[in-house]
Design an enzyme around this catalytic site. Structure first.
Site, mmCIF file in Angstrom:
data_model
loop_
_atom_site.group_PDB
_atom_site.id
_atom_site.type_symbol
_atom_site.label_atom_id
_atom_site.label_comp_id
_atom_site.label_asym_id
_atom_site.label_seq_id
_atom_site.Cartn_x
_atom_site.Cartn_y
_atom_site.Cartn_z
ATOM 1 N N HIS A 76 -0.864 -9.387 -0.575
ATOM 2 C CA HIS A 76 -0.340 -8.551 -2.078
ATOM 3 C C HIS A 76 1.191 -7.871 -1.196
ATOM 4 C CE1 HIS A 76 -1.352 -5.033 0.371
ATOM 5 N NE2 HIS A 76 -1.928 -5.441 0.583
ATOM 6 N N THR A 103 0.982 -0.862 0.240
ATOM 7 C CA THR A 103 -0.028 -0.184 -0.414
ATOM 8 C C THR A 103 0.483 1.531 -0.037
ATOM 9 O OG1 THR A 103 -1.479 -0.913 1.326
ATOM 10 C CG2 THR A 103 -1.495 1.840 1.440
ATOM 11 N N ASP A 127 -3.696 0.781 -5.796
ATOM 12 C CA ASP A 127 -2.425 0.221 -5.122
ATOM 13 C C ASP A 127 -1.982 -0.301 -5.702
ATOM 14 O OD1 ASP A 127 -3.955 -0.313 -3.507
ATOM 15 O OD2 ASP A 127 -3.201 -0.226 -1.923
ATOM 16 N N HIS A 128 -2.583 -1.907 -5.378
ATOM 17 C CA HIS A 128 -2.409 -3.033 -5.881
ATOM 18 C C HIS A 128 -3.857 -4.341 -5.922
ATOM 19 C CE1 HIS A 128 -3.550 -3.955 -1.495
ATOM 20 N NE2 HIS A 128 -3.116 -2.544 -1.817
HETATM 21 ZN ZN ZN Z 1 -3.166 -1.547 -0.176
#
Ligand code: ZN
Length: 480
Positions: free
Chosen positions: A339, A72, A238-239
């Site tokens: 992630h 993040t 962000d991901h």
């Molecule tokens: Zn994030």
């Protein structure tokens, strides 16, 4: 030349100057929104009519390659700086800086030390240095003092503040007497729930639907405030997220003596700081420990990750294969979704959509890098970009014919892209736009020249009148 003609010339010159200013896209408004962890394919998982409305009347990029590691804070800082993690310095959510001898931890909200953020300058500061104002509702890092500045308006981070309250603040700032031209809005979902449930859970459907409803609410509020047609809305993340399993856990305690190292960051990229004299022992013990774990000495980290040249990157990193989880042992916290993995993996990729006067309509682009957003933002905001790793040219096709066109590096982004390596300190200040100053200078010279001619003419035309005037007022004196 009669004074009437001179007046006309003066007015024309003034108009020239005002056009010079008005041609600068100073009026461009940009709202950057991040829905944390919104994976690119969530758009097709359940009906997302509001996202699809933005895609239909705006632009959509199908695959966005974000930066390694796909966490993040590193990725949010990339979106607002255009830099790889090794260049902006936020290399993980949990860090240790051996030079500062300080730690940074998102888990403990120990993120407010300015020194961690000051290897880069985020867009809101550059925007404000250019004379504009910015407003941020919970975007990561916007409540941290960076280079002695905060956003013009910001909310201190508090996850219990509702999405609706955040939107209300953004609208208030865009419509105030001194309106912002840059807004940054952040929402924690669908990331939070996907960590708990895993992205494959059928219960993720309602969470994605709820984020879509929130986007619908934002659009509705922008329309109500008459901002929808004049504001450039960029929606990204962000991901992505991948499914983990308790069947896929790598326990470091099985391979390493815990007295030999400090675990700075855990999963899926273990950042390992060996104790003095223990480097070889730790590395050898881990190098071939597990078939789903790849272990690198810092200098061996693959070039494509741009994740090497920063002292906050620990001497050894161990990267888990997708879906695998690194723990010290099973008493550590485990999450069903995670992630942070290789940024080449599709499941790590976020969304990118945009709508507004500067963007094309119903246009789909195959791919971009998340580092390209920053020069695009600078271009829209008419500010000179700091050195960065992105490329405005790579995303220029997203812009409508009405949007300002980009030169070699864009007319308002004079700095060439920084392809690799760190930003040397002191090289950050860039010259302001040449085009802007050329226009302003020419306009000013024209006005000054006409003004001087006008004054001269006025003085000359008044000269014959003066003796009479003086004669009249001198009369009483003569009589006295
Ligand atoms: Zn994030």
């Amino acid at each position: 030349m009669t004074s009437k003609r001179l007046w006309v010339s003066f007015v024309l010159a003034a108009v020239t100057l005002s056009i010079t200013f008005s041609l600068q896209p100073d009026q461009q408004k940009v709202l950057l929104v991040s829905f944390d962890g919104f994976r690119w394919d969530y758009l097709y998982r359940v009906p997302t009519p509001h996202f699809h409305h933005v895609m239909k009347y705006g632009v959509h990029v199908k695959q966005v390659t974000n930066i390694f590691l796909t966490k993040t804070y590193p990725n949010h800082y990339t979106l607002v700086t255009g830099l790889f993690a090794e260049n902006h310095g936020i290399v993980a959510n949990d860090m240790f800086d051996p030079i500062l001898n300080k730690s940074f931890s998102l888990g403990h909200m120990d993120i407010y030390d300015s020194e961690f953020w000051e290897e880069a300058t985020p867009i809101w500061i550059t925007n404000q240095r250019a004379g504009h104002t910015s407003g941020a509702a919970m975007w990561p890092g916007t409540d941290v003092k960076i280079h002695n500045s905060f956003p013009t308006h910001y909310l201190p981070y508090n996850e219990s503040v509702s999405f609706e309250e955040r939107v209300a603040k953004i609208i208030e700032w865009f419509t105030s007497k001194e309106p912002i031209n840059l807004g940054l809005l952040y929402w924690e979902e669908p990331d939070d729930t996907a960590h708990d449930l895993g992205p494959d859970s059928p219960l993720m459907g309602p969470v994605i639907s709820d984020v879509d409803r929130k986007l619908g609410y934002l659009i509705q509020m922008l329309k109500k405030a008459k901002l929808w047609d004049v504001l450039n809305l960029i929606i990204t993340s962000d991901h992505g997220m991948t499914q983990c399993s308790e069947e896929r856990i790598i326990e470091l305690d099985q391979y390493l003596d815990k007295d030999n190292y400090v675990l700075v960051d855990q999963s899926p990229v273990a950042a390992i700081l060996p104790k003095e004299g223990k480097f070889d022992e730790v590395y050898e013990a881990l190098a071939h420990a597990h078939p789903n774990l790849t272990v690198y000495r810092r200098e061996e980290i693959p070039e494509r990750w741009h994740y090497r040249d920063n002292s906050r990157i620990q001497p050894i990193i161990a990267v888990a294969d997708e879906g695998w989880y690194i723990l010290r042992n099973k008493s550590d916290d485990f999450m069903l979704g995670n992630h942070g993995y290789d940024n080449e993996l599709a499941e790590m990729h976020p969304i990118f959509l945009a709508h507004g006067p500067s963007f094309r309509e119903n246009f789909t682009k195959e791919a971009m890098n998340s580092t390209d957003l920053y020069p695009l933002l600078c271009h829209l905001l008419n500010v000179t970009a700091m050195p960065h790793n992105g490329s405005l040219r790579s995303v220029q096709d997203l812009l409508s014919a009405a949007a300002p066109r980009a030169g070699p590096y864009g007319p308002y982004t004079q700095s060439p892209p920084l392809l690799q390596g760190r930003v040397p300190p002191g090289e950050n200040e860039q010259e302001a736009s040449y085009a802007y100053f050329l226009g302003v200078s020419l306009g000013s010279i024209i006005v000054i020249v006409f003004f001087i001619i006008f004054i001269k003419h006025l003085i000359r035309s008044q000269i014959p009148v003066l003796p009479d005037f003086q004669a009249e007022i001198s009369q009483p004196l003569l009589q006295a």
